[in-house]
Design a protein around this motif. Structure first.
Motif, short mmCIF file in Angstrom:
data_model
loop_
_atom_site.label_atom_id
_atom_site.label_comp_id
_atom_site.label_asym_id
_atom_site.label_seq_id
_atom_site.Cartn_x
_atom_site.Cartn_y
_atom_site.Cartn_z
N PHE A 94 9.01 46.89 74.69
CA PHE A 94 8.51 48.06 73.95
C PHE A 94 8.72 47.91 72.45
O PHE A 94 8.33 48.80 71.69
N CYS A 95 9.30 46.82 72.02
CA CYS A 95 9.71 46.65 70.62
C CYS A 95 8.55 46.88 69.64
O CYS A 95 8.71 47.57 68.63
N ALA A 96 7.36 46.32 69.92
CA ALA A 96 6.24 46.40 68.97
C ALA A 96 5.71 47.82 68.82
O ALA A 96 5.03 48.13 67.84
N ARG A 97 6.02 48.72 69.76
CA ARG A 97 5.51 50.09 69.71
C ARG A 97 6.61 51.11 69.38
O ARG A 97 6.35 52.31 69.38
N CYS A 98 7.80 50.63 69.14
CA CYS A 98 8.96 51.52 69.00
C CYS A 98 9.25 51.78 67.52
O CYS A 98 9.40 50.85 66.72
N ASP A 99 9.36 53.06 67.16
CA ASP A 99 9.68 53.44 65.77
C ASP A 99 11.12 53.11 65.41
O ASP A 99 11.46 53.02 64.22
N ASP A 100 11.99 52.95 66.41
CA ASP A 100 13.41 52.74 66.15
C ASP A 100 13.84 51.30 66.39
O ASP A 100 15.04 51.01 66.52
N ALA A 101 12.86 50.37 66.47
CA ALA A 101 13.18 48.98 66.81
C ALA A 101 14.04 48.34 65.72
O ALA A 101 13.86 48.57 64.53
N MET A 102 14.98 47.53 66.15
CA MET A 102 15.84 46.75 65.26
C MET A 102 15.50 45.27 65.41
O MET A 102 14.74 44.89 66.30
N ARG A 103 16.04 44.44 64.57
CA ARG A 103 15.72 43.02 64.61
C ARG A 103 16.11 42.40 65.95
O ARG A 103 15.39 41.57 66.51
N ILE A 104 17.25 42.81 66.50
CA ILE A 104 17.72 42.23 67.75
C ILE A 104 16.80 42.58 68.91
O ILE A 104 16.71 41.84 69.90
N CYS A 105 16.07 43.70 68.79
CA CYS A 105 15.16 44.13 69.86
C CYS A 105 14.07 43.09 70.11
O CYS A 105 13.60 42.92 71.24
N ALA A 106 13.63 42.41 69.04
CA ALA A 106 12.58 41.39 69.16
C ALA A 106 13.14 40.05 69.63
O ALA A 106 12.39 39.21 70.13
N GLU A 107 14.44 39.86 69.47
CA GLU A 107 15.04 38.56 69.78
C GLU A 107 15.61 38.49 71.19
O GLU A 107 15.55 37.44 71.83
N ARG A 108 16.20 39.60 71.66
CA ARG A 108 16.87 39.59 72.96
C ARG A 108 16.70 40.93 73.65
O ARG A 108 16.75 41.98 72.99
N ASP A 109 16.49 40.90 74.96
CA ASP A 109 16.39 42.15 75.70
C ASP A 109 17.79 42.70 75.93
O ASP A 109 18.76 41.95 76.12
N ALA A 110 17.91 44.01 75.90
CA ALA A 110 19.21 44.65 76.08
C ALA A 110 19.66 44.58 77.54
O ALA A 110 18.85 44.46 78.45
N ASP A 111 20.96 44.67 77.74
CA ASP A 111 21.50 44.77 79.10
C ASP A 111 21.37 46.21 79.59
O ASP A 111 21.18 47.15 78.82
N ASN A 112 21.48 46.36 80.90
CA ASN A 112 21.45 47.70 81.49
C ASN A 112 22.79 48.38 81.24
O ASN A 112 23.84 47.86 81.60
N VAL A 113 22.77 49.55 80.61
CA VAL A 113 23.99 50.28 80.26
C VAL A 113 24.08 51.55 81.12
O VAL A 113 23.12 52.31 81.23
N SER A 114 25.22 51.77 81.74
CA SER A 114 25.44 52.97 82.55
C SER A 114 26.01 54.08 81.68
O SER A 114 27.11 53.96 81.16
N LEU A 115 25.23 55.15 81.54
CA LEU A 115 25.68 56.31 80.79
C LEU A 115 26.42 57.30 81.67
O LEU A 115 27.19 58.12 81.19
N SER A 116 26.17 57.21 82.97
CA SER A 116 26.89 58.01 83.97
C SER A 116 26.71 57.30 85.30
O SER A 116 26.13 56.21 85.36
#
Length: 327
Positions: free
Chosen positions: A286-308
């Protein structure tokens, strides 16, 4: 009841290999209604048809993962073993009933076919059960209707007939692939109410694939948001609607009309197009369409984070080092 882990499905095409499903994982509990949402091409229907082992091979190729239903891995089943599971243990309502129903067979015969095969019923007993199923899904004059062909049914009645076929053998899991897409709003409401009643009365688990977030809010317990072949956020419907964390989930919710907003307030679409899954991006899809994208978003996909215990999100904005996004 159902545990999908790291499912990866590709399609070989002339231009390369389309990575339609890229590491999808989710669970469905007994009696639970789970929604899979996302725009067209994100992998929802491919995931559902892979669970049923209905995607043709070639051109499809299951690259990895597991689909455990009642403890058994469906990916290791032979076609003959899957035929004993389809209809009996897992039922499916397809998107377009006109192309899914056999035009050369009566509605009654299409219902009784599974009953005779899976329940070892006589033809007479199967016909009685077919009448009961049509009455259960709200089709009047069922005794006469079972002798009719699909073209003699309206769109809403064909969809009800599809539900009757899917539920005839009392499956433990029902997969509904956009069951109300081709129906008008009044019939949509009736079909969804019917599915909800059947879930409560029979204890059937449901996987609902849909674009309609209003349907999700009314019917489902858990929501799985997919984008570019991956699950980007999972949570209860209250967590997804009240506290969405992934920018794509927020974008979906912003693009839906709300009764508590002024009528002249415009909807905010998600600009851009999904990535090419023949050559998927290295980072977040979603990086190319995201207003909040950071440089790392284009380089590596994030891990799954458990918020609850029930809320997971795959986004770098949830990382402890990420700055708070101000609006």
């Amino acid at each position: 009841m159902l545990d999908v882990q790291d499912l990866r499905v590709s399609f070989r095409v002339r231009g390369g290999e389309v990575q339609a499903v890229r590491g999808v994982s989710f669970q469905v509990n007994k009696g639970e209604a789970v929604a899979i949402v996302g725009e067209s091409g994100c992998g929802k229907s491919v995931t559902a048809q892979t669970i049923m082992r209905l995607i043709p091979s070639p051109p499809s190729l299951i690259k990895g993962g597991s689909i455990r239903f009642m403890g058994d891995d469906l990916l290791k089943k032979t076609e003959k073993e899957m035929q004993r599971i389809r209809g009996k243990e897992i039922g499916m309502i397809f998107q377009d009933p006109m192309t899914s129903l056999n035009p050369t067979m009566t509605i009654g015969r299409q219902i009784t076919e599974g009953l005779i095969k899976h329940q070892n019923m006589t033809k007479q007993a199967a016909n009685r059960r077919a009448v009961e199923m049509l009455q259960l899904v709200g089709i009047p004059n069922a005794e006469a209707r079972i002798k009719q062909y699909p073209h003699e049914f309206s769109g809403g009645m064909r969809q009800r007939a599809m539900i009757a076929i899917a539920l005839a053998c009392n499956p433990a899991l029902l997969i509904a692939d956009e069951p109300t897409t081709a129906l008008d709003v009044t019939i949509q409401a009736q079909i969804l109410r019917l599915m909800k009643d059947l879930q409560q009365n029979l204890g059937t688990s449901i996987i609902l694939i849909t674009h309609d977030l209003g349907v999700v809010a009314d019917m489902c317990d858990k929501v799985i948001v997919m984008y570019a072949g991956k699950v980007v956020e999972t949570g209860t419907k209250h967590e997804i609607f009240k506290n969405p964390k992934h920018p794509y989930t927020k974008g979906l919710l912003r693009s839906v009309p709300r009764l508590d907003q002024p009528k002249d307030e415009p909807l905010i679409p998600i600009f851009g197009t999904p990535p090419d899954l023949i050559k998927p991006p290295a980072g977040c899809g979603f990086c190319a369409r995201c207003d909040d994208a950071m440089r790392i978003c284009a380089e590596r996909d994030a891990d799954n984070v458990s918020l609850s215990d029930t809320h997971q999100v795959r986004c770098w904005l949830t990382h402890p080092l990420a700055q708070e996004v101000a609006r």
